[in-house]
Write an enzyme that holds these catalytic residues in place. Structure first.
Site, PDB file in Angstrom:
ATOM      1  CB  VAL A   1      -0.930   0.025   1.229  1.00 45.86           C
ATOM      2  CG1 VAL A   1      -1.859   1.226   1.174  1.00 45.86           C
ATOM      3  CG2 VAL A   1      -1.720  -1.270   1.329  1.00 45.86           C
ATOM      4  CB  CYS A   2       0.966   4.246   0.293  1.00 42.97           C
ATOM      5  SG  CYS A   2       1.390   5.998   0.224  1.00 42.97           S
TER       6      CYS A   2
END
Length: 303
Positions: A105-106
């Site tokens: 994520v990210c």
């Protein structure tokens, strides 16, 4: 029992972690065999929001059905952020080599890049970090402005709330879109989608409308997409004529017919099975096709 292992680095964003964790916890509450582990190189990890998190330093034994996910962290640049040491990077590589799935994520995409798992693959990250990710890992293909990408069991998402979309997608391809939709409803989140990007699940792309009649029909297709579903049966389930259903369905989904929606679900599930070692013939039969010829035609149509 499938394990979801979160690799926590200093400054981890709480929503990057909590969003996917809630998706899999909700799935477990619905009876699916998931358990969550939180691993770090130190027992106490301070989140970006200041909340201290207690993690384990001991990695569990993993098999290919398990998932390692790296949530993102707060830093002005990828290079200014924390970097995992040799053991976590080797764990990521070994799990993927052994047939498992890894996800980020990210900014967590940088950890996958350092493990060599982005080389030659499509990936994404938060829009503020896309240029740096592309420059730092030039052998990766950074896909811009999408919620998430999947490429050979390497799954990356844009950032923050997109981790929920990623986790719902993983549930959809593994357990079917009906289960993912149920988890989303239980979490009281809107079904998200990438819009124009084919990496997003069909359920995620075509559920962001407000037509209750079409939603009812989609729920039936989601639950029984491997079965023959004549238009008359679908129309009767919604209490409308075939012509009305076709019109409403196309308006709500951007031009799809119920059959095309069902085919998209079948294709998505078949590609997941193939990526995990199934032959094209066996994958085609499992999703309801007589043989792989229709599967090949659908893949050619969407390529």
């Amino acid at each position: 029992m499938s394990r979801i292992v979160f690799l926590l680095l200093p400054g981890v964003h709480l929503l990057d972690l909590a969003g996917p964790a809630q998706v899999f916890t909700t799935a477990a509450d619905l009876g699916l065999p998931y358990t969550l582990d939180h691993i770090a190189e130190q027992e106490l990890v301070t989140s970006a929001q200041g909340l201290p998190l207690v993690a384990s330093r001991h990695w569990p034994e993993l098999d290919p059905s398990d998932l390692i996910m790296v949530p993102g962290w707060r830093a002005p640049t990828l290079r200014a952020g924390p970097e995992p040491g040799p053991e976590p990077l080797e764990r990521l590589r070994a799990h993927h080599t052994g047939g498992g799935t890894v996800a980020s994520v990210c900014a967590g995409a940088a950890a996958l890049g350092l493990a060599g798992l982005l080389d030659g693959r499509r990936c994404t990250t938060h829009h503020d970090l896309q240029d740096e990710l592309a420059a730092r890992f030039p052998r990766a293909t950074v896909v811009r402005d999408v919620l998430f990408t999947t490429d050979d069991r390497v799954v990356t998402s844009a950032g923050i709330a997109s981790g929920i979309d990623l986790a719902l997608h993983l549930l959809s391809v593994r357990h079917g879109p009906a289960l993912a939709a149920q988890v989303a409803r239980n979490m009281v989140v809107y079904i998200r989608r990438n819009g124009h990007e084919p990496q997003a699940g069909a359920m995620l792309r075509h559920r962001s409308h407000l037509d209750d009649t079409v939603h009812r029909v989609q729920s039936l297709i989601d639950a029984r997409f491997t079965e023959p579903l004549p238009l008359g049966v679908l129309a009767a389930s919604a209490g409308v004529s075939e012509r009305t259903l076709t019109r409403l369905f196309g308006r709500a989904t951007g031009g799809l017919t119920p059959l095309r929606y069902q085919q998209a679900l079948r294709l998505e599930r078949a590609e997941h099975l193939i990526s995990h070692g199934a032959t094209r013939e066996s994958a085609a039969r499992e999703v309801g096709f007589d043989d792989a010829r229709m599967l090949r035609r659908l893949r050619a149509r969407t390529s």
